[in-house]
Design a protein around this motif. Structure first.
Motif, PDB file in Angstrom:
ATOM      1  N   GLU A   1       1.084  -1.170   0.010  1.00  0.00           N
ATOM      2  CA  GLU A   1       0.117  -0.014  -0.052  1.00  0.00           C
ATOM      3  C   GLU A   1       0.776   1.511   0.023  1.00  0.00           C
ATOM      4  OE1 GLU A   1      -2.500  -3.198   1.811  1.00  0.00           O
ATOM      5  OE2 GLU A   1      -0.446  -2.392   1.895  1.00  0.00           O
ATOM      6  N   GLU A   2       0.259   2.398  -0.782  1.00  0.00           N
ATOM      7  CA  GLU A   2       1.120   3.401  -0.806  1.00  0.00           C
ATOM      8  C   GLU A   2      -0.176   4.770  -0.869  1.00  0.00           C
ATOM      9  OE1 GLU A   2       3.939   6.829  -2.237  1.00  0.00           O
ATOM     10  OE2 GLU A   2       4.170   4.875  -1.192  1.00  0.00           O
ATOM     11  N   ILE A   3      -0.081   5.876  -0.211  1.00  0.00           N
ATOM     12  CA  ILE A   3      -0.908   7.072  -0.430  1.00  0.00           C
ATOM     13  C   ILE A   3      -0.700   7.812  -1.537  1.00  0.00           C
ATOM     14  CG2 ILE A   3      -1.986   8.837   0.532  1.00  0.00           C
ATOM     15  CD1 ILE A   3      -1.213   7.884   3.331  1.00  0.00           C
ATOM     16  N   THR A   4      -1.442   7.299  -2.536  1.00  0.00           N
ATOM     17  CA  THR A   4      -0.691   8.022  -3.969  1.00  0.00           C
ATOM     18  C   THR A   4      -1.661   9.598  -4.183  1.00  0.00           C
ATOM     19  OG1 THR A   4      -2.673   7.163  -5.237  1.00  0.00           O
ATOM     20  CG2 THR A   4      -0.459   5.968  -5.240  1.00  0.00           C
ATOM     21  N   ASN A   5      -2.358   9.776  -3.720  1.00  0.00           N
ATOM     22  CA  ASN A   5      -3.110  11.370  -3.715  1.00  0.00           C
ATOM     23  C   ASN A   5      -3.737  11.556  -2.450  1.00  0.00           C
ATOM     24  OD1 ASN A   5      -5.694  13.078  -4.703  1.00  0.00           O
ATOM     25  ND2 ASN A   5      -3.645  13.581  -5.734  1.00  0.00           N
ATOM     26  N   VAL A   6      -3.625  13.064  -1.938  1.00  0.00           N
ATOM     27  CA  VAL A   6      -4.443  13.587  -0.903  1.00  0.00           C
ATOM     28  C   VAL A   6      -5.031  14.941  -1.484  1.00  0.00           C
ATOM     29  CG1 VAL A   6      -4.589  14.466   1.263  1.00  0.00           C
ATOM     30  CG2 VAL A   6      -3.109  12.293   0.915  1.00  0.00           C
ATOM     31  N   THR A   7      -6.135  15.209  -1.647  1.00  0.00           N
ATOM     32  CA  THR A   7      -6.801  16.487  -2.078  1.00  0.00           C
ATOM     33  C   THR A   7      -7.703  16.941  -0.920  1.00  0.00           C
ATOM     34  OG1 THR A   7      -6.777  15.673  -4.458  1.00  0.00           O
ATOM     35  CG2 THR A   7      -8.077  17.353  -3.944  1.00  0.00           C
ATOM     36  N   LEU A   8      -7.410  18.164  -0.690  1.00  0.00           N
ATOM     37  CA  LEU A   8      -8.387  18.808   0.110  1.00  0.00           C
ATOM     38  C   LEU A   8      -8.349  20.127   0.007  1.00  0.00           C
ATOM     39  CD1 LEU A   8     -10.063  18.720   2.801  1.00  0.00           C
ATOM     40  CD2 LEU A   8      -8.223  18.713   4.292  1.00  0.00           C
TER      41      LEU A   8
ATOM     42  N   THR B   1      -7.611  23.533  -1.645  1.00  0.00           N
ATOM     43  CA  THR B   1      -6.472  23.772  -2.586  1.00  0.00           C
ATOM     44  C   THR B   1      -5.327  22.833  -2.365  1.00  0.00           C
ATOM     45  OG1 THR B   1      -5.481  25.109  -0.804  1.00  0.00           O
ATOM     46  CG2 THR B   1      -7.083  26.265  -2.131  1.00  0.00           C
ATOM     47  N   LEU B   2      -5.320  21.878  -1.808  1.00  0.00           N
ATOM     48  CA  LEU B   2      -4.329  20.676  -1.642  1.00  0.00           C
ATOM     49  C   LEU B   2      -4.660  19.769  -2.575  1.00  0.00           C
ATOM     50  CD1 LEU B   2      -1.600  19.557  -0.305  1.00  0.00           C
ATOM     51  CD2 LEU B   2      -3.242  18.412   1.172  1.00  0.00           C
ATOM     52  N   ASN B   3      -3.441  19.436  -3.434  1.00  0.00           N
ATOM     53  CA  ASN B   3      -3.735  18.420  -4.326  1.00  0.00           C
ATOM     54  C   ASN B   3      -2.257  17.747  -4.618  1.00  0.00           C
ATOM     55  OD1 ASN B   3      -4.030  16.430  -6.366  1.00  0.00           O
ATOM     56  ND2 ASN B   3      -5.423  17.840  -7.627  1.00  0.00           N
ATOM     57  N   ASN B   4      -2.035  16.694  -3.864  1.00  0.00           N
ATOM     58  CA  ASN B   4      -0.665  16.161  -3.502  1.00  0.00           C
ATOM     59  C   ASN B   4      -0.610  14.853  -4.081  1.00  0.00           C
ATOM     60  OD1 ASN B   4       2.075  16.547  -3.040  1.00  0.00           O
ATOM     61  ND2 ASN B   4       1.790  15.174  -1.210  1.00  0.00           N
ATOM     62  N   THR B   5      -0.029  14.540  -5.238  1.00  0.00           N
ATOM     63  CA  THR B   5       0.333  13.192  -6.053  1.00  0.00           C
ATOM     64  C   THR B   5       1.644  12.918  -5.756  1.00  0.00           C
ATOM     65  OG1 THR B   5      -1.669  13.425  -7.539  1.00  0.00           O
ATOM     66  CG2 THR B   5       0.188  11.777  -8.077  1.00  0.00           C
ATOM     67  N   THR B   6       1.963  11.422  -5.156  1.00  0.00           N
ATOM     68  CA  THR B   6       3.135  10.962  -5.166  1.00  0.00           C
ATOM     69  C   THR B   6       3.303   9.408  -5.650  1.00  0.00           C
ATOM     70  OG1 THR B   6       2.428  10.180  -2.810  1.00  0.00           O
ATOM     71  CG2 THR B   6       3.577  12.295  -2.875  1.00  0.00           C
ATOM     72  N   THR B   7       4.675   9.011  -5.882  1.00  0.00           N
ATOM     73  CA  THR B   7       4.718   7.910  -6.322  1.00  0.00           C
ATOM     74  C   THR B   7       5.428   7.071  -5.247  1.00  0.00           C
ATOM     75  OG1 THR B   7       6.929   8.400  -7.398  1.00  0.00           O
ATOM     76  CG2 THR B   7       4.820   8.594  -8.733  1.00  0.00           C
ATOM     77  N   CYS B   8       5.670   5.656  -5.506  1.00  0.00           N
ATOM     78  CA  CYS B   8       6.162   4.947  -4.372  1.00  0.00           C
ATOM     79  C   CYS B   8       7.649   5.313  -4.071  1.00  0.00           C
ATOM     80  CB  CYS B   8       6.275   3.238  -5.130  1.00  0.00           C
ATOM     81  SG  CYS B   8       4.764   2.557  -5.211  1.00  0.00           S
ATOM     82  N   SER B   9       7.827   5.274  -2.849  1.00  0.00           N
ATOM     83  CA  SER B   9       9.262   5.351  -2.376  1.00  0.00           C
ATOM     84  C   SER B   9       9.946   6.981  -2.592  1.00  0.00           C
ATOM     85  CB  SER B   9      10.198   4.575  -2.653  1.00  0.00           C
ATOM     86  OG  SER B   9       9.863   3.344  -2.331  1.00  0.00           O
ATOM     87  N   SER B  10       9.030   7.867  -3.024  1.00  0.00           N
ATOM     88  CA  SER B  10       9.531   9.175  -3.340  1.00  0.00           C
ATOM     89  C   SER B  10       8.948  10.254  -2.488  1.00  0.00           C
ATOM     90  CB  SER B  10       8.886   9.478  -4.939  1.00  0.00           C
ATOM     91  OG  SER B  10       9.259  10.901  -5.023  1.00  0.00           O
ATOM     92  N   LEU B  11       9.759  11.196  -2.048  1.00  0.00           N
ATOM     93  CA  LEU B  11       9.117  12.057  -1.175  1.00  0.00           C
ATOM     94  C   LEU B  11       8.749  13.496  -2.266  1.00  0.00           C
ATOM     95  CD1 LEU B  11      11.574  11.772   1.585  1.00  0.00           C
ATOM     96  CD2 LEU B  11       9.174  11.428   1.891  1.00  0.00           C
ATOM     97  N   VAL B  12       9.018  13.450  -3.495  1.00  0.00           N
ATOM     98  CA  VAL B  12       8.578  14.366  -4.296  1.00  0.00           C
ATOM     99  C   VAL B  12       7.103  14.441  -4.809  1.00  0.00           C
ATOM    100  CG1 VAL B  12       8.873  15.775  -6.597  1.00  0.00           C
ATOM    101  CG2 VAL B  12      10.951  14.653  -5.293  1.00  0.00           C
ATOM    102  N   GLY B  13       6.512  15.212  -4.301  1.00  0.00           N
ATOM    103  CA  GLY B  13       4.824  15.199  -4.521  1.00  0.00           C
ATOM    104  C   GLY B  13       4.599  16.386  -5.472  1.00  0.00           C
TER     105      GLY B  13
END
Length: 670
Positions: free
Chosen positions: A345-352, A354-366
């Motif tokens: 499992e990986e959180i790939t997106n959190v949107t709330l 104005t926040l819309n943050n998409t990430t990929t596995c093992s990366s801290l770059v959103g």
């Protein structure tokens, strides 16, 4: 240093409410083991030995943050033994050696920092891995002793005569936690002194044990010999001196008179050790657990009165005790909520908002910002700005997506926590704001959930920490996911939200509803749902709201207008009204993007208190595949005619056939 005279005047009024303090917890040295885990998720690193010889230890609340069992806050044990009402023990700090740990056949000694007279000595301890039988020797400052043989300290599970129970335990090697209402336990043993020893000063308490692993943790003296003359208040002590917001401070005395018929009152000053002073609420005991106000700087003294003589002494001052200022990025937040494996499992997106943050596995770059931490385990995205705004009293929806760093599906669940009272934890009532439920979610394929929650009106305003956790197996029960502590698979992500009070009047766009498809006409209908997120109702007959629908189309920006002038928009988004736009022209082929702005008639002092929600954070877009006439196209011999140059184009309800005109110049030769 003497407390100011007006405090003594108030003391005279309060003195009738004070109890007779005859149990005196004493400060000791000689502890050789730290057996209380106090760093969440790190029992091994926050202890240096175990209780029982098989790696189990006690735990503090700072370790078992979301649990129900832990050592008492501030280390103050209030004995539940019926024959000793009012008996307390003061444990050593959980961050230091807090046990005299003795294996079978060994011995050790605890020394009083301030030798004190007593009629009885109470000791507090327990045994791991069985019972222990101990010989205890009380040594006085004149070199004489009194010996107590055959003293039994039961196993920390299930024994009688316990002073406190239900402390829970954890395994140092795995951080596995046991929450229990009954075990483990600490036991008190009374050592009654001979009358000939009442006037002597107790200097040390020695232990020689056989059986299990003995852990001696505190001692309290009983002295009912009435005080006389002027008591010695000693020196005030406070721990910790730099607490996190909402953390209790332990106040106690050292070097003070130990006798009966003494009364106590603690006082605090927010200025200095010179006052001015105000009484600490419920501060009429020698040892006190007190929570200072957030962001405060405090100084403390204790006034000790001998009720036999009426004479008073004031302790030496302790301070400043400085409560750390609140920050959503405070180090007081536990950072131990983390998965231990990067797979699955990986959180790939959190949107709330104005926040819309998409990430990929093992990366801290959103897509919203670059975080810190360990990608796919714990990701700190508190640097993502602007912070999404959450309005008190209103419902908000976060869109959470879980994917996988593998190929196999495992069932999982989400939780969201928000620190509404800004005390740097997520354990207060109502701070678990969303749970995706016990049915579970898939990660292959990915799943997106709509997490709706309402911010309470009592929430503190301003930037506040939000924690999102996805945990494999988290659907097992409503209590499986906790805000702190490690777990196997999943991810934790931290963000900052900005909590604000709603404006008195706040017309806002909730949604824009545009026809779907890929083929549109010149007479489409678009609707906009409008609510009022303010704290007061808007009467549309006196304060009409106008909605401007702005359409970026192939022919440029086109604006359509609709006015709501009947009915009401109730406060806190309780009702909505629909603005309807007919005959919206979407005939020409190309892209159409829709958004809005609002205006309100400002009579009677009604103004639009927040313009940020008069439009959506992202426009709603559609593509019309209808062919559109283009510029002349030069066709060379043997060339193909590309898409859109007079060919049949799909996408509408039925194919649309365009026509082409080919002009062939004729060259004549003479």
């Amino acid at each position: 240093m003497k407390i100011t005279q007006y405090i003594l005047t108030v003391l005279a009024v309060l003195i009738s409410t004070f109890g007779h303090a005859i149990y005196i917890p004493v400060q000791l040295t000689g502890f050789n083991a730290d057996v209380v885990a106090d760093v969440s998720g790190n029992a091994l690193g926050s202890t240096n030995n175990d209780v029982d010889g098989v790696n189990y230890v006690f735990m503090s609340q700072s370790y078992n943050i979301a649990g129900t069992s832990y050592m008492p806050l501030g280390g103050l044990v209030n004995s539940v033994v019926a024959s000793t009402p009012g008996l307390t023990f003061q444990l050593e700090p959980y961050t230091a050696n807090n046990s005299l740990r003795l294996t079978s056949g060994s011995s050790g000694t605890l020394n009083l920092v301030t030798p004190t007279s007593a009629e009885s000595v109470f000791v507090l301890g327990t045994t791991g891995s069985g019972n222990s039988t101990t010989t205890i020797t009380v040594t006085f400052t004149d070199g004489t002793t009194q010996v107590f043989t055959g003293q039994l300290f039961p196993d920390w599970f299930g024994g009688a005569n316990f002073a406190i129970q239900g402390l829970g335990r954890t395994l140092r090697t795995t951080n596995a936690i046991l929450n229990s209402t009954t075990d483990p336990r600490l036991y008190q043993v009374e050592l009654p002194l001979l009358a000939a020893n009442y006037s002597k000063l107790v200097q040390s308490i020695g232990f020689n044990t056989t059986g299990g692993v003995l852990n001696m943790m505190a001692a309290t003296l009983y002295n009912n010999i009435p005080c006389s003359g002027t008591p010695n208040a000693g020196s005030a002590q406070a721990s910790p001196m730099n607490p996190c917001p909402g953390v209790s401070v332990l106040l106690n005395l050292t070097g003070n008179t130990a006798a009966g018929n003494l009364a106590y009152q603690w006082w605090r000053s927010f200025s200095s050790c010179n006052g001015p002073w105000v009484p600490v609420p419920a501060g009429n005991s020698a040892t006190l657990t007190y929570t200072p106000p957030p962001g405060s700087t405090s100084y403390y003294v204790c006034v000790v009165t001998c009720l036999s003589s009426g004479l008073v002494d004031t302790s030496a001052c302790v301070g400043p005790v400085i409560v750390q200022p609140y920050s959503p990025t405070s180090p007081c937040y536990c950072n131990t909520s983390t998965a231990t494996n990067t797979a699955d499992e990986e959180i790939t997106n959190v949107t709330l908002g104005t926040l819309n943050n998409t990430t990929t596995c093992s990366s801290l770059v959103g897509t919203a910002c670059t975080g810190t931490g360990n990608g796919s385990l714990y990701s700190n995205f508190t640097s993502c700005t602007p912070y999404p705004i959450l309005y008190k009293g209103l419902a908000h929806t976060a869109n959470l997506t879980v994917g996988s760093c593998g190929t196999v599906n495992f069932t999982n669940a989400f939780k969201i926590y928000i620190d509404y009272n800004q005390d740097t934890d997520f354990t207060d009532p109502g701070e678990e704001v969303y749970f995706s439920g016990t049915s579970g979610l898939t990660c292959v394929p990915p799943t997106t959930v709509n997490a709706t929650f309402t911010v309470p009106s009592t929430a503190q305003s301003g930037p506040t920490r939000m924690r999102v956790i996805n945990q494999e197996g988290g659907q097992s029960s409503a209590t499986t996911i906790v805000p702190c502590g490690s777990y196997g698979y999943g991810e934790t992500e931290d963000y900052v939200v900005n909590i604000v009070a709603p404006s008195p009047y706040d017309p806002a766009v909730q949604s824009i509803n545009v026809p779907t498809g890929t083929c549109f006409t010149a007479n489409e209908t678009v609707t906009v749902q409008i609510a009022n997120f303010g704290s007061n109702t808007i009467n549309l007959s006196t304060n009409p709201v106008t909605c401007n629908l702005q359409v970026n189309s192939p022919v440029g920006l086109v604006t359509y207008t609709a006015t709501l002038n009947t009915g009401t928009l109730n406060a806190y988004g309780a009702t909505t009204q629909t603005a309807t736009f007919n005959n919206v022209n979407m005939f020409d082929g190309g892209s159409y993007c829709f958004n809005t702005n609002l205006t309100i008639v400002t009579s009677g002092g009604v103004v639009n208190g927040n313009l940020n929600n008069d439009s959506l954070s992202s426009a709603i877009c559609r593509i019309n595949l209808r062919p559109t006439a283009g510029p002349d196209y030069e066709l060379c011999q043997y060339s193909s005619i590309p898409f859109g140059q007079g060919l049949t184009v799909s996408g509408c309800a039925a194919p649309i056939t365009d026509s082409i005109e080919i002009i062939l110049p004729v060259l004549c030769q003479q």
